[in-house]
Design a protein around this motif. Structure first.
Motif, mmCIF file in Angstrom:
data_model
loop_
_atom_site.group_PDB
_atom_site.id
_atom_site.type_symbol
_atom_site.label_atom_id
_atom_site.label_comp_id
_atom_site.label_asym_id
_atom_site.label_seq_id
_atom_site.Cartn_x
_atom_site.Cartn_y
_atom_site.Cartn_z
ATOM 1 N N LEU A 137 0.637 -1.008 0.417
ATOM 2 C CA LEU A 137 0.046 -0.072 0.269
ATOM 3 C C LEU A 137 0.455 1.224 -0.086
ATOM 4 C CD1 LEU A 137 -2.993 -1.019 2.519
ATOM 5 C CD2 LEU A 137 -3.400 -1.025 0.069
ATOM 6 N N SER A 138 2.070 1.306 0.023
ATOM 7 C CA SER A 138 2.706 2.456 1.000
ATOM 8 C C SER A 138 2.855 2.395 -0.172
ATOM 9 C CB SER A 138 3.991 2.166 1.950
ATOM 10 O OG SER A 138 4.957 2.830 2.280
ATOM 11 N N ALA A 139 3.567 1.872 -1.269
ATOM 12 C CA ALA A 139 4.644 1.711 -2.193
ATOM 13 C C ALA A 139 3.259 2.328 -3.604
ATOM 14 C CB ALA A 139 4.511 1.107 -3.342
ATOM 15 N N GLY A 140 1.873 2.081 -3.588
ATOM 16 C CA GLY A 140 0.877 2.743 -4.165
ATOM 17 C C GLY A 140 0.378 4.132 -3.899
ATOM 18 N N MET A 141 0.668 4.508 -2.378
ATOM 19 C CA MET A 141 0.484 5.712 -2.186
ATOM 20 C C MET A 141 1.902 7.045 -2.856
ATOM 21 S SD MET A 141 -0.666 4.829 1.696
ATOM 22 C CE MET A 141 -0.142 6.841 1.836
ATOM 23 N N VAL A 142 2.981 6.180 -2.920
ATOM 24 C CA VAL A 142 4.205 7.021 -3.553
ATOM 25 C C VAL A 142 3.620 7.114 -4.588
ATOM 26 C CG1 VAL A 142 6.209 6.985 -3.763
ATOM 27 C CG2 VAL A 142 5.416 5.800 -1.770
ATOM 28 N N GLU A 143 3.446 6.120 -5.655
ATOM 29 C CA GLU A 143 2.367 6.402 -7.435
ATOM 30 C C GLU A 143 1.552 7.304 -6.767
ATOM 31 O OE1 GLU A 143 2.216 2.001 -8.463
ATOM 32 O OE2 GLU A 143 3.739 1.719 -7.994
ATOM 33 N N ALA A 144 0.550 7.150 -5.748
ATOM 34 C CA ALA A 144 -0.531 8.298 -6.540
ATOM 35 C C ALA A 144 -0.223 9.753 -6.076
ATOM 36 C CB ALA A 144 -1.205 7.584 -5.341
#
Length: 111
Positions: free
Chosen positions: A13-20
């Motif tokens: 999720l953290s990696a996805g938050m970076v992308e977002a």
């Protein structure tokens, strides 16, 4: 679900938050942050005192430490993108609030 699996999920999720954040996709960022909060709550339920489980292996402890380090780096990257947006939003909202206050104070004198 094991605590290690929860940490793995948080890392994803953290990696996805970076992308977002990099894409300025604030809606997705908020959704992912809510999902992260749900997992954090589950971790608190499983380990309310925040201590590692007694039966945790050294390998699991090392993996958790690695995941936490990566999530902290991701948090820095997210903040790098979010903080300027928040400052801009605060400025915009502050200006709108001042505008309303001026209109309220002097509106009777306007056309």
């Amino acid at each position: 679900m094991s605590t290690l699996a929860l940490f793995e999920s948080m890392s994803i999720l953290s990696a996805g938050m970076v992308e977002a954040a990099q894409a300025n996709d604030w809606e997705r960022l908020v959704v992912l942050e809510h999902e992260m909060a749900d997992i954090r709550a589950e971790l608190m339920r499983i380990e309310p005192d925040g201590r590692q489980a007694a039966d945790q292996s050294e390998a699991d402890a090392a993996r958790k430490a690695s995941l936490i380090t990566a999530m902290l780096r991701n948090d820095e990257e997210i903040r790098r993108h979010v903080e300027p947006w928040l400052a801009s939003t605060r400025k915009l909202l502050g200006g709108a609030q001042r505008d309303r206050a001026v209109r309220s104070a002097y509106g009777a004198f306007g056309p």
